[in-house]
Motif scaffolding. Structure first.
Motif, PDB file in Angstrom:
ATOM      1  N   UNK A   3       0.815  -1.122  -0.096  1.00  0.00           N
ATOM      2  CA  UNK A   3      -0.049   0.027   0.105  1.00  0.00           C
ATOM      3  C   UNK A   3       0.709   0.949  -0.076  1.00  0.00           C
ATOM      4  N   UNK A   4       0.514   2.401  -0.661  1.00  0.00           N
ATOM      5  CA  UNK A   4       1.190   3.715  -0.648  1.00  0.00           C
ATOM      6  C   UNK A   4      -0.114   4.502  -0.429  1.00  0.00           C
ATOM      7  N   UNK A   5       0.489   5.661   0.371  1.00  0.00           N
ATOM      8  CA  UNK A   5      -0.454   6.710   0.801  1.00  0.00           C
ATOM      9  C   UNK A   5      -0.110   7.987   0.534  1.00  0.00           C
ATOM     10  N   UNK A  13      -6.476  15.402   8.102  1.00  0.00           N
ATOM     11  CA  UNK A  13      -6.131  14.549   6.985  1.00  0.00           C
ATOM     12  C   UNK A  13      -4.931  13.624   7.289  1.00  0.00           C
ATOM     13  N   UNK A  14      -3.780  14.195   7.813  1.00  0.00           N
ATOM     14  CA  UNK A  14      -2.538  13.567   8.362  1.00  0.00           C
ATOM     15  C   UNK A  14      -2.677  12.519   9.086  1.00  0.00           C
ATOM     16  N   UNK A  15      -3.714  12.927  10.204  1.00  0.00           N
ATOM     17  CA  UNK A  15      -4.011  12.089  11.279  1.00  0.00           C
ATOM     18  C   UNK A  15      -4.836  10.615  10.424  1.00  0.00           C
ATOM     19  N   UNK A  16      -5.606  10.994   9.851  1.00  0.00           N
ATOM     20  CA  UNK A  16      -6.497   9.868   9.012  1.00  0.00           C
ATOM     21  C   UNK A  16      -5.521   8.880   8.119  1.00  0.00           C
ATOM     22  N   UNK A  17      -4.548   9.349   7.523  1.00  0.00           N
ATOM     23  CA  UNK A  17      -3.656   8.698   6.604  1.00  0.00           C
ATOM     24  C   UNK A  17      -2.738   7.795   7.553  1.00  0.00           C
ATOM     25  N   UNK A  18      -2.199   8.274   8.606  1.00  0.00           N
ATOM     26  CA  UNK A  18      -1.423   7.725   9.542  1.00  0.00           C
ATOM     27  C   UNK A  18      -2.303   6.350  10.331  1.00  0.00           C
ATOM     28  N   UNK A  19      -3.562   6.684  10.342  1.00  0.00           N
ATOM     29  CA  UNK A  19      -4.484   5.803  10.840  1.00  0.00           C
ATOM     30  C   UNK A  19      -4.852   4.641   9.901  1.00  0.00           C
ATOM     31  N   UNK A  20      -4.889   4.860   8.640  1.00  0.00           N
ATOM     32  CA  UNK A  20      -5.267   3.880   7.610  1.00  0.00           C
ATOM     33  C   UNK A  20      -3.912   3.111   7.368  1.00  0.00           C
ATOM     34  N   UNK A  21      -2.877   3.635   7.559  1.00  0.00           N
ATOM     35  CA  UNK A  21      -1.474   2.910   7.443  1.00  0.00           C
ATOM     36  C   UNK A  21      -1.433   1.958   8.507  1.00  0.00           C
ATOM     37  N   UNK A  22      -1.783   2.278   9.698  1.00  0.00           N
ATOM     38  CA  UNK A  22      -1.734   1.338  10.950  1.00  0.00           C
ATOM     39  C   UNK A  22      -2.623   0.086  10.378  1.00  0.00           C
ATOM     40  N   UNK A  23      -3.993   0.653  10.143  1.00  0.00           N
ATOM     41  CA  UNK A  23      -4.860  -0.431   9.660  1.00  0.00           C
ATOM     42  C   UNK A  23      -4.487  -1.320   8.745  1.00  0.00           C
ATOM     43  N   UNK A  26      -1.813  -3.804  10.152  1.00  0.00           N
ATOM     44  CA  UNK A  26      -2.413  -4.781  10.860  1.00  0.00           C
ATOM     45  C   UNK A  26      -2.888  -5.929  10.277  1.00  0.00           C
ATOM     46  N   UNK A  27      -3.433  -5.658   9.035  1.00  0.00           N
ATOM     47  CA  UNK A  27      -3.794  -6.563   8.086  1.00  0.00           C
ATOM     48  C   UNK A  27      -2.682  -7.596   7.243  1.00  0.00           C
ATOM     49  N   UNK A  28      -1.412  -6.994   7.851  1.00  0.00           N
ATOM     50  CA  UNK A  28      -0.390  -7.829   6.925  1.00  0.00           C
ATOM     51  C   UNK A  28       0.166  -7.266   5.793  1.00  0.00           C
ATOM     52  N   UNK A  29      -0.124  -5.913   5.608  1.00  0.00           N
ATOM     53  CA  UNK A  29       0.151  -5.214   4.396  1.00  0.00           C
ATOM     54  C   UNK A  29       1.480  -4.514   4.654  1.00  0.00           C
ATOM     55  N   UNK A  30       2.328  -4.088   3.614  1.00  0.00           N
ATOM     56  CA  UNK A  30       3.493  -3.612   3.555  1.00  0.00           C
ATOM     57  C   UNK A  30       3.264  -2.059   2.985  1.00  0.00           C
ATOM     58  N   UNK A  31       3.952  -1.075   3.733  1.00  0.00           N
ATOM     59  CA  UNK A  31       3.771   0.338   3.489  1.00  0.00           C
ATOM     60  C   UNK A  31       4.934   0.773   2.519  1.00  0.00           C
ATOM     61  N   UNK A 133       2.740  10.221  12.475  1.00  0.00           N
ATOM     62  CA  UNK A 133       2.911  10.250  11.007  1.00  0.00           C
ATOM     63  C   UNK A 133       4.203   9.970  10.720  1.00  0.00           C
ATOM     64  N   UNK A 134       4.544   9.216   9.486  1.00  0.00           N
ATOM     65  CA  UNK A 134       5.900   8.928   9.181  1.00  0.00           C
ATOM     66  C   UNK A 134       6.790  10.151   8.910  1.00  0.00           C
ATOM     67  N   UNK A 135       7.971  10.170   9.507  1.00  0.00           N
ATOM     68  CA  UNK A 135       8.925  11.166   9.361  1.00  0.00           C
ATOM     69  C   UNK A 135       8.878  12.061  10.551  1.00  0.00           C
ATOM     70  N   UNK A 136       7.696  12.101  11.301  1.00  0.00           N
ATOM     71  CA  UNK A 136       7.411  13.061  12.513  1.00  0.00           C
ATOM     72  C   UNK A 136       8.054  12.429  14.117  1.00  0.00           C
TER      73      UNK A 136
END
Length: 426
Positions: A3-5, A13-23, A26-31, A133-136
Motif C-alpha cells: 500500500x502507498x499513501x 487528513x494527516x491523522x487519518x492517513x497514518x491511521x489507515x497505514x496502521x490498519x 495490522x492486516x499484514x500489508x507493507x507500506x 505520522x511517518x517522518x514525525x
C-alpha cells in the motif's frame, strides 16, 4: 499487498492517513513509496486551488502506478465525487466516512473482485487509531470531527458534516497506548476542537477533557490544534494554566481584524472579543506563543478595512501569522459576494501582511534568546536538527552524535534562525 499513501491538506487528513497505514499494517500489508498494489490518496478541498492540486496528484499517481488500484478519500472526494471520477484515474471513491473500510475494498479490487464505495453521510464519530505520522515525532490524536459554524468562505462543514466527538474514555485509552509506545508529545486535533463534546451525553467541554487527560499523563506534552477564540474564556484560562504539560502555544483562528469583514465572513466574534481572548491567555501565561491565520482580500475588503486588520495584528503582537489571499471556493456564499478583488490586489495585500507578521514574529522570538528549553528533535535539515519545544516556534540544533530523534534534550537559545531560534545543547 503493498500500500502507498498520499496526503493533501490539514493535520486531520494527516491523522487519518497514518491511521489507515496502521490498519493496513495490522492486516499484514507493507507500506511503500512506489511499486504499490494499492494507492490511497487523502484529498483536501478547502480552496479551489486545493481541488486543482488533487486532480494533478491523481494524474501523477496513476502515471507512477499504472497497474495499482487507486482509492480517493477525504474532503474533495466527499464534496465532488463526480469530478474525481471524471479524471479517469480512480477505482474507488470513499469520501470522509467509513475510512476503515477502504483497506478491505482495496484488497478486493486488487484481487479482481467488484468493490465499490462512494461519498457518505457520516452521522457518528469514526474511531481511528492515533499515532505518529511517518517522518514525525509528535503523535496526532483526533478528538473531534465536523463543524457547525458555516462561515461564508468555507466548504468544510459540507465535506465533514456536523460536530462529532471522541468520547473521553477512548481519548484516554488512545493516549495511554501512545505513552506505552514512547511518544513524548501529542497534538490534539480536529476540524473545530473548540466545539468538542457538545454532542456527547452528558456534555463534556474541551476544558473538561484536558483537565482529566493531562494530569493522568504528566510525562507527556499535549498541544492544542486550532481554536475558535470563543472557547478562551476565564474558566478555560484559569483551569489550563495549572497544567504544566500543556504546550504554551495557542493557535486562535482570526481571519480578519476588522468587524465588518468578520461579519461578511460569518465569523461569530468581534475583533474586540478576539483581543480579550488573547489578553486572557497572556494574563495567566505571559510568554505564550499566540499564532493565527489571516485571509486578506476578502470580497468587499476596502483599503481602510485592510489597514484596520494590519493595526490589529500589531495590537495582538502575534508570534506567527499564516497569511492567505482569499481564494474563491465554488459552493460557498462568499463566492457570490459582490466586490471580488483582483488577484493582483490580493497578492499585494498578502505581501504587506506577511511583512508585518515577520516583524512581529522576530520581535517575539528575540525575547527567548538566552533562555533554556527542553526540546524534541524531529528531523535533519541543512546541518541542523529541527526540534520542537513547548512554544510555537522550531528550534534548530547543530547536528552531533548525542542528538537523537524523539529523545528530549536541553538547549540554550542563542539567536534567531530561519522561522525559529538556534539552540545549543547544554
Amino acid at each position: 499487498m503493498k500500500f502507498a499513501f498520499f496526503t493533501l491538506g490539514c493535520k486531520v487528513n494527516l491523522f487519518e492517513t497514518q491511521a489507515l497505514e496502521q490498519l493496513a499494517q495490522a492486516r499484514g500489508h507493507e507500506i511503500v513509496d512506489k511499486d504499490a498494489d494499492a494507492v490511497i490518496i487523502n484529498t483536501c478541498t478547502v480552496t479551489s486551488v486545493s481541488d486543482h492540486k488533487n486532480i494533478r496528484a491523481l494524474h501523477r499517481l496513476r502515471k507512477d502506478n499504472p497497474r495499482a488500484v487507486i482509492a480517493a478519500c477525504g474532503c474533495f472526494a466527499q464534496t465532488d465525487p463526480e469530478r474525481v471520477r471524471a479524471t479517469g484515474e480512480v477505482d474507488l471513491i470513499c469520501g470522509t466516512g467509513n475510512r476503515a473500510e477502504v483497506i478491505a475494498l482495496c484488497e478486493a479490487a486488487v484481487q479482481g473482485e467488484t468493490a465499490s464505495c462512494c461519498a457518505s453521510e457520516e452521522e457518528r464519530y469514526e474511531v481511528l487509531p492515533a499515532g505518529v505520522p511517518r517522518g514525525r515525532t509528535r503523535a496526532l490524536l483526533k478528538i473531534e470531527d465536523g463543524c457547525n459554524n458555516f462561515c461564508t468562505y468555507c466548504i468544510i462543514p459540507y465535506a465533514r458534516g456536523r460536530v462529532r466527538s471522541l468520547p473521553p474514555v477512548l481519548a484516554e485509552q488512545e493516549t495511554a497506548r501512545l505513552e506505552e509506545q514512547g511518544v513524548h508529545e501529542v497534538v490534539l486535533t480536529g476540524i473545530e476542537i473548540a466545539s468538542y463534546g457538545r454532542d456527547l451525553q452528558p456534555v463534556v467541554s474541551l476544558t473538561d477533557l484536558l483537565c482529566d487527560l493531562l494530569p493522568a499523563h504528566p510525562e507527556m506534552r499535549f498541544r492544542l490544534g486550532s481554536l475558535d477564540p470563543r472557547v478562551v474564556d476565564a474558566d478555560f484560562c484559569s483551569r489550563l494554566s495549572g497544567l504544566p504539560n500543556l504546550a504554551r502555544h495557542f493557535h486562535l483562528s482570526l481571519q480578519s481584524g476588522c468587524d465588518s469583514v468578520l461579519q461578511r465572513m460569518g465569523r461569530k466574534y468581534t475583533a474586540e472579543e478576539y483581543y480579550q481572548a488573547v489578553e486572557r491567555i497572556r494574563a495567566v501565561i505571559p510568554d505564550a506563543s499566540i499564532t493565527t491565520d489571516l485571509i486578506v482580500g476578502f470580497p468587499g475588503e476596502t483599503e481602510e478595512e485592510f489597514a484596520e486588520t494590519l493595526a490589529f495584528l500589531e495590537r495582538c503582537a502575534f508570534a506567527a501569522v499564516h497569511v492567505f489571499p482569499f481564494s474563491v471556493r465554488e459552493g460557498t456564499r462568499a463566492a457570490k459576494l459582490p466586490g471580488q478583488l483582483a488577484q493582483q490586489e490580493k497578492a499585494a495585500r498578502a505581501e504587506r501582511a506577511k511583512a508585518v507578521a515577520l516583524r512581529l514574529s522576530e520581535a517575539y522570538r528575540h525575547g527567548f534568546v538566552g533562555r533554556e528549553l527542553t526540546v524534541l528533535p524531529e528531523h535533519r535539515t541543512d546541518g541542523f536538527w529541527a526540534a520542537h519545544g513547548t512554544y510555537g516556534f522550531p528550534i534548530y540544533i547543530e547536528e552531533e552524535e548525542r542528538v537523537k530523534k524523539n529523545e528530549p534534550v536541553e538547549v540554550r537559545l542563542e539567536e534567531l534562525h530561519r522561522d525559529g531560534l538556534r539552540g545549543k545543547i547544554l
